[in-house]
Scaffold this active site. Sequence first.
Site, short mmCIF file in Angstrom:
data_model
loop_
_atom_site.label_atom_id
_atom_site.label_comp_id
_atom_site.label_asym_id
_atom_site.label_seq_id
_atom_site.Cartn_x
_atom_site.Cartn_y
_atom_site.Cartn_z
N ASP A 32 0.82 -1.20 0.00
CA ASP A 32 0.00 0.00 0.00
C ASP A 32 0.86 1.26 0.00
OD1 ASP A 32 -2.34 1.48 0.06
OD2 ASP A 32 -2.54 1.38 2.24
N ASN A 80 -10.71 -2.87 -6.75
CA ASN A 80 -9.89 -1.90 -7.48
C ASN A 80 -10.45 -1.55 -8.86
OD1 ASN A 80 -6.65 -3.02 -6.22
ND2 ASN A 80 -8.06 -1.48 -5.43
#
Length: 257
Positions: A32, A80
């Site tokens: 991340d 996503n």
Amino acid sequence: MTMVDRQGLASEPGAAVAAPAALPRHVAIIMDGNGRWAKQRGLPRIEGHRRGVDALRRTLRAAREIGIEIVTVYSFSSENWSRPATEVSALMGLLKRFIRNDLAELHEAGVRVRIAGDRDSLEPDIRLLLTEAEALTKANTRQTLIVAFNYGSRQEIAAAARALAAEVARGERTVDSITPEAIEARLATAGVPDPDLVIRTSGEMRLSNFLMWQSAYAELVFQPILWPDYGREALVEALAEYGRRERRYGGLGSVGA
């Protein structure tokens, strides 16, 4: 759960960092911070993703050298797809280039590649690349790399439940035979030991629909470093934190707490 900062490391920049003595067998990583890394530098988000691929190469190489048997990386979640189409397209391109450029090195290094996630909604060329990566490296035994791509843990568990329900409907099993082991056998990670350690970078402290079943007793380490800056030193720091933990699996620790 511990937030690990990067201060206090004894090594000089660029110096080799020794691996801790106690190592997890399976490390899972939520990579991340690519977008924030790019924003901090006034760069487009895709540049952060490109640098994230470089960090993945560094980290996988370090994990092999250290002796981590299994590495699972969260490369693209089923959520996503809600990102801007240009970013999704760029991410698909990075995946293709990573497989084409890095698969030979992974294969030569003895790494077996497995893919976890839904492939039905992917473009045919990407599905073919993923299948070829698995087929080429199937016999490798030095390390297993599981790429969680188009993956969501809730979706994975729901699919396992549907499969078991269908078996009950066909008379192939009874309701009482649905056990945790039966569910595990129908997950994308079937046959793979659960992660001992889950690392998340960027300072966020959540699993984000990643390996929620498999991580029931994993140690969680959250590091503030953004993923494009990750590498051997940060990995060793996370492993050192893991080595300080006492794993209880729901039981009592050494002090009876």
